[in-house]
Design an enzyme around this catalytic site. Sequence first.
Site, mmCIF file in Angstrom:
data_model
loop_
_atom_site.group_PDB
_atom_site.id
_atom_site.type_symbol
_atom_site.label_atom_id
_atom_site.label_comp_id
_atom_site.label_asym_id
_atom_site.label_seq_id
_atom_site.Cartn_x
_atom_site.Cartn_y
_atom_site.Cartn_z
ATOM 1 N N SER A 169 0.834 -1.199 0.000
ATOM 2 C CA SER A 169 0.000 0.000 0.000
ATOM 3 C C SER A 169 0.872 1.254 0.000
ATOM 4 C CB SER A 169 -0.887 0.042 1.250
ATOM 5 O OG SER A 169 -1.762 -1.047 1.256
ATOM 6 N N HIS A 203 -4.225 -1.433 -4.782
ATOM 7 C CA HIS A 203 -3.227 -2.450 -5.118
ATOM 8 C C HIS A 203 -3.315 -2.724 -6.625
ATOM 9 C CE1 HIS A 203 -3.382 -4.191 -0.727
ATOM 10 N NE2 HIS A 203 -3.071 -2.917 -0.763
ATOM 11 N N ARG A 239 0.211 -8.153 -3.694
ATOM 12 C CA ARG A 239 0.541 -9.354 -2.927
ATOM 13 C C ARG A 239 -0.746 -9.996 -2.451
ATOM 14 N NH1 ARG A 239 3.084 -5.758 0.858
ATOM 15 N NH2 ARG A 239 4.943 -7.036 1.023
ATOM 16 N N THR A 240 -0.648 -11.261 -2.052
ATOM 17 C CA THR A 240 -1.780 -11.924 -1.413
ATOM 18 C C THR A 240 -1.610 -11.788 0.096
ATOM 19 O OG1 THR A 240 -1.986 -13.495 -3.227
ATOM 20 C CG2 THR A 240 -2.993 -14.110 -1.118
ATOM 21 N N HIS A 241 -2.629 -11.258 0.752
ATOM 22 C CA HIS A 241 -2.600 -11.096 2.204
ATOM 23 C C HIS A 241 -3.225 -12.307 2.885
ATOM 24 C CE1 HIS A 241 -2.188 -6.881 0.881
ATOM 25 N NE2 HIS A 241 -1.533 -6.708 2.011
ATOM 26 N N GLU A 278 -6.015 -2.724 14.461
ATOM 27 C CA GLU A 278 -5.905 -3.062 15.873
ATOM 28 C C GLU A 278 -6.802 -2.163 16.727
ATOM 29 O OE1 GLU A 278 -3.264 -2.074 13.950
ATOM 30 O OE2 GLU A 278 -2.896 -4.172 13.393
ATOM 31 N N SER A 325 1.141 -7.646 6.609
ATOM 32 C CA SER A 325 1.875 -8.380 5.562
ATOM 33 C C SER A 325 3.327 -8.579 5.977
ATOM 34 C CB SER A 325 1.813 -7.606 4.237
ATOM 35 O OG SER A 325 2.573 -6.425 4.314
ATOM 36 N N ASN A 362 -0.336 5.923 8.427
ATOM 37 C CA ASN A 362 -1.248 6.426 9.468
ATOM 38 C C ASN A 362 -0.609 6.152 10.821
ATOM 39 O OD1 ASN A 362 -2.214 3.511 8.502
ATOM 40 N ND2 ASN A 362 -2.614 3.671 10.704
HETATM 41 I I1 8IG Z 1 -1.657 0.909 5.449
HETATM 42 O O1 8IG Z 1 -2.583 0.785 11.321
HETATM 43 C C1 8IG Z 1 -1.936 0.081 7.213
HETATM 44 N N1 8IG Z 1 -1.956 -1.228 7.334
HETATM 45 N N2 8IG Z 1 -2.537 -3.789 11.127
HETATM 46 N N3 8IG Z 1 -2.570 -1.472 11.241
HETATM 47 C C2 8IG Z 1 -2.454 -2.636 10.529
HETATM 48 N N4 8IG Z 1 -2.271 -2.637 9.225
HETATM 49 C C3 8IG Z 1 -2.159 -1.466 8.617
HETATM 50 C C4 8IG Z 1 -2.258 -0.250 9.273
HETATM 51 C C5 8IG Z 1 -2.477 -0.251 10.670
HETATM 52 N N5 8IG Z 1 -2.121 0.728 8.365
#
Ligand code: 8IG
Length: 274
Positions: free
Chosen positions: A41, A72, A94-96, A195, A214, A237
């Site tokens: 991302s 993506h 990618r595959t998550h 989270e 990932s 973020n």
């Molecule tokens: I972009 O704040 C992205 N991916 N787990 N937490 C988790 N994955 C993320 C976050 C995040 N921001």
Amino acid sequence: MPSPAPADVLADPADAARRAADVLAERTGAERHDLALVLGSGWGTAVDAMDVVAEVPAHEVPGFLAPVVEGHVAVFRSVRLDETDRRALVLGSRTHLYEGRGVRAVAHGVRTAAAAGCRGVVLTNGCGGLDPDVAPGQPVLISDHLNLTGTSPLEGATFVDLTDLYSRRWRDVAREVDPSLTEGVYAQFPGPHYETPAEVAMAGVLGADLVGMSTALEAIAARAAGLEVLGLSLVTNLAAGVGSSALSHEEVVEAGRAAGPRLGALLAKVVVRL
Ligand code: 8IG
């Protein structure tokens, strides 16, 4: 002719990787690739300025599907790195784990890179940051990880040493290019939910600086396949509870868009030195 269903292809992961590498060699005109890049991302435009020799839609390569997430890109590119015709294989998606296709699908990209001849892989991602002083839009070098997924990409008695999983040599190279790069420990959560603030606090107690969904599983599979690994996270973020605002996918996409030119310049300079 459409590719066989990925579930069938991945019944034998090593064979699937070989078949995928064969298709990529044929479609890109490169018998082998030297280095792989996985774009997470925010990193989608980071190779747009590079010398793209060929493009292959991901779903035309055995074992891969089109991605499910907006932002993506579902294309593989073969990029000429220098005059010696060294090539990088760029996996635009990618595959998550949260897609529910299992760990074989998650590891298929790096296994394909190894089967294609790559010596190493640059794993990039977008993530949440735990340090309020690292502003969204900053790239961070991954120094180590916490695999909080409760699973492994390896099956059977495969005891792989993960000391120095994230190559010190390659981190040093990245810092020569950009001395302002800091390092952090990346915690992979299963997702797809972000989270809770309590989980972010827990990750911090455990030693995490970055949280995402990932990279750790792919890094393990890459090491098991003999690849050197460089991990680069874009903080898109502040992790939940660190900042005052709520998390949104739009915020993540926008931070990636804004950071795009810097990430492109960084990657272009780093990959030719690896
Ligand atoms: I972009 O704040 C992205 N991916 N787990 N937490 C988790 N994955 C993320 C976050 C995040 N921001």
